[in-house]
Design an enzyme around this catalytic site. Structure first.
Site, PDB file in Angstrom:
ATOM      1  CG  MET A  18      -2.036  -0.977   1.105  1.00 18.55           C
ATOM      2  SD  MET A  18      -3.538  -1.060   2.750  1.00 18.55           S
ATOM      3  CE  MET A  18      -2.460  -1.073   4.009  1.00 18.55           C
TER       4      MET A  18
ATOM      5  CG  HIS B 115       6.689  -1.886   2.236  1.00 20.91           C
ATOM      6  ND1 HIS B 115       6.744  -1.104   3.023  1.00 20.91           N
ATOM      7  CD2 HIS B 115       5.398  -2.618   2.403  1.00 20.91           C
ATOM      8  CE1 HIS B 115       5.877  -0.787   3.274  1.00 20.91           C
ATOM      9  NE2 HIS B 115       4.798  -1.475   3.053  1.00 20.91           N
TER      10      HIS B 115
ATOM     11  N   GLY C  34       5.035  -9.993   4.101  1.00 16.42           N
ATOM     12  CA  GLY C  34       5.246  -9.914   4.896  1.00 16.42           C
ATOM     13  C   GLY C  34       4.928 -11.131   6.263  1.00 16.42           C
TER      14      GLY C  34
ATOM     15  CE  LYS D  51       3.510  -4.621  11.261  1.00 15.77           C
ATOM     16  NZ  LYS D  51       2.898  -3.692  10.474  1.00 15.77           N
TER      17      LYS D  51
ATOM     18  CD  GLN E 239      -2.030  -8.721   3.962  1.00 17.77           C
ATOM     19  OE1 GLN E 239      -2.911  -7.818   3.791  1.00 17.77           O
ATOM     20  NE2 GLN E 239      -0.360  -8.254   4.071  1.00 17.77           N
TER      21      GLN E 239
ATOM     22  CB  SER F 134       4.394  -0.398  10.787  1.00 19.81           C
ATOM     23  OG  SER F 134       3.140   0.025  10.441  1.00 19.81           O
TER      24      SER F 134
HETATM   25  P1  AMP Z   1       1.807  -2.755   3.314  1.00 24.42           P
HETATM   26  O1  AMP Z   1       2.035  -1.561   2.060  1.00 24.42           O
HETATM   27  O2  AMP Z   1       1.198  -2.858   4.678  1.00 24.42           O
HETATM   28  O3  AMP Z   1       0.077  -3.147   3.154  1.00 24.42           O
HETATM   29  O4  AMP Z   1       2.517  -3.833   3.276  1.00 24.42           O
HETATM   30  C1  AMP Z   1       2.981  -4.590   2.072  1.00 24.42           C
HETATM   31  C2  AMP Z   1       3.517  -6.394   2.312  1.00 24.42           C
HETATM   32  O5  AMP Z   1       4.666  -5.132   2.465  1.00 24.42           O
HETATM   33  C3  AMP Z   1       2.621  -7.010   3.284  1.00 24.42           C
HETATM   34  O6  AMP Z   1       3.374  -8.367   3.002  1.00 24.42           O
HETATM   35  C4  AMP Z   1       2.994  -6.697   4.903  1.00 24.42           C
HETATM   36  O7  AMP Z   1       3.564  -7.943   5.274  1.00 24.42           O
HETATM   37  C5  AMP Z   1       5.245  -6.299   4.403  1.00 24.42           C
HETATM   38  N1  AMP Z   1       5.262  -5.637   5.826  1.00 24.42           N
HETATM   39  C6  AMP Z   1       5.155  -4.989   5.835  1.00 24.42           C
HETATM   40  N2  AMP Z   1       6.100  -4.600   7.253  1.00 24.42           N
HETATM   41  C7  AMP Z   1       6.356  -5.065   7.159  1.00 24.42           C
HETATM   42  C8  AMP Z   1       7.706  -5.402   8.101  1.00 24.42           C
HETATM   43  N3  AMP Z   1       8.439  -4.382   9.028  1.00 24.42           N
HETATM   44  N4  AMP Z   1       8.611  -6.846   8.397  1.00 24.42           N
HETATM   45  C9  AMP Z   1       8.756  -7.594   7.096  1.00 24.42           C
HETATM   46  N5  AMP Z   1       7.341  -7.052   5.557  1.00 24.42           N
HETATM   47  C10 AMP Z   1       6.977  -6.181   5.700  1.00 24.42           C
END
Ligand code: AMP
Length: 281
Positions: free
Chosen positions: A30, A37, A147, A149, A153, A185
């Site tokens: 996102m 990421h 992730g 994280k 999901q 995050s």
């Molecule tokens: P998001 O942009 O928050 O939707 O995250 C996109 C992807 O990045 C998802 O698969 C998340 O799990 C991963 N992600 C976000 N934060 C982290 C983190 N701290 N470590 C590893 N993966 C992450």
């Protein structure tokens, strides 16, 4: 590296790569990218000939009272990070490109989406499964990177791919943290300096829980209590949930002896943060 905004452009580029026999990895995000990421993008770049990053704040996974309008965005910064990490294409559509005004087809899932974050976010995983399915159809990657994280999901996407026979591999990647332990995050940007300090109670609680298991504690209720007490000791925290579940089906467990996910969601001020650890046996 190129940035495209239409599905047609993505399809044309991927078709050209396929014609050359190249493999394609997809990293759905996102945006407002950070080292978490980046670790997914780097893994995809290492394992595939070409890497597509989708950068799209998906409106249908946000509830009416959630932070869709304020979710941080910075496509220029994202583009620089993607380029320096070796990504080949960013797909950055407008919501109208992804959702026609009369859009009405969703991918929904029972069981796995009902507990943990699904309790307070009842429409969230329907939105996630729908947008991820669309991205899989648009990009048709060999592999997609998610992730740990967002552990629920990851479990939900793996199950969707298995249940609907989607022809790609899902690769789970470890949580990337700040030096003091806070899971990285995009939402950390909401935290004031004081809240940023308070937010350490999540990783501190989880570390205590993990240490208890490693020291031989097998009673899930006791481990849950240890994590809860540590988080509640922080006055700025308000727990949404602390759960210990089976990592394969996300059902609550009594014993920590199998493969387990210990997951927490905690409000620090108005910001809802999540974190977890997984023990696979
Ligand atoms: P998001 O942009 O928050 O939707 O995250 C996109 C992807 O990045 C998802 O698969 C998340 O799990 C991963 N992600 C976000 N934060 C982290 C983190 N701290 N470590 C590893 N993966 C992450």
């Amino acid at each position: 590296m190129t940035i495209v905004k239409t599905i047609e452009e993505v399809r044309a580029q991927v078709k050209a790569w396929r014609a050359q026999g190249l493999t394609v990895g997809l990293v759905p995000t996102m945006g407002y990218l950070h080292e978490g990421h980046q670790s997914l993008i780097a893994r995809s770049v290492a394992e595939n000939d070409r890497t597509v990053v989708s950068d799209f704040v998906n409106p249908i996974q946000f509830g009416p009272t959630e932070d869709l309008a304020t979710y941080p965005r910075d496509i220029d910064r994202d583009a620089a990070l993607c380029e320096s990490t070796g990504a080949d294409l960013i797909f950055h559509p407008e919501a109208e490109e992804m959702y026609a005004p009369d859009f009405c087809t969703y991918v929904d899932m029972d069981h796995l989406t009902k507990g943990l974050c699904g309790k307070t976010r009842p429409i969230h995983f329907r939105g996630v499964c729908t947008v991820v399915s669309k991205l899989f159809h648009i990009v048709q990657p060999d592999r997609a990177y998610f992730g740990q994280k967002d552990a629920q999901q990851l479990a939900v996407i793996r199950r969707m791919v298995r249940d609907l026979n989607m022809p790609l591999e899902i690769v789970g990647c470890p949580i990337i943290r700040e030096e003091d332990g806070l899971a990285k995050s995009s939402r950390n940007t909401y935290l004031s300096a004081e809240e940023r300090q308070a937010a350490l109670c999540l990783s501190r609680g989880l570390n205590k829980g993990r240490a208890a298991i490693e020291a031989g504690e097998t009673d899930a209720a006791k481990v849950r209590q240890i994590i809860t007490e540590e988080i509640e000791a922080e006055p700025m925290s308000r727990i949404d949930y602390v759960e210990i579940v089976d990592w394969n089906n996300l059902e609550p467990v009594d014993s920590t002896e199998g493969s387990i996910l210990a997951a927490v969601a905690v409000y620090i001020g108005k910001t809802r943060l999540i974190d977890n650890f997984i023990i696979e046996r």
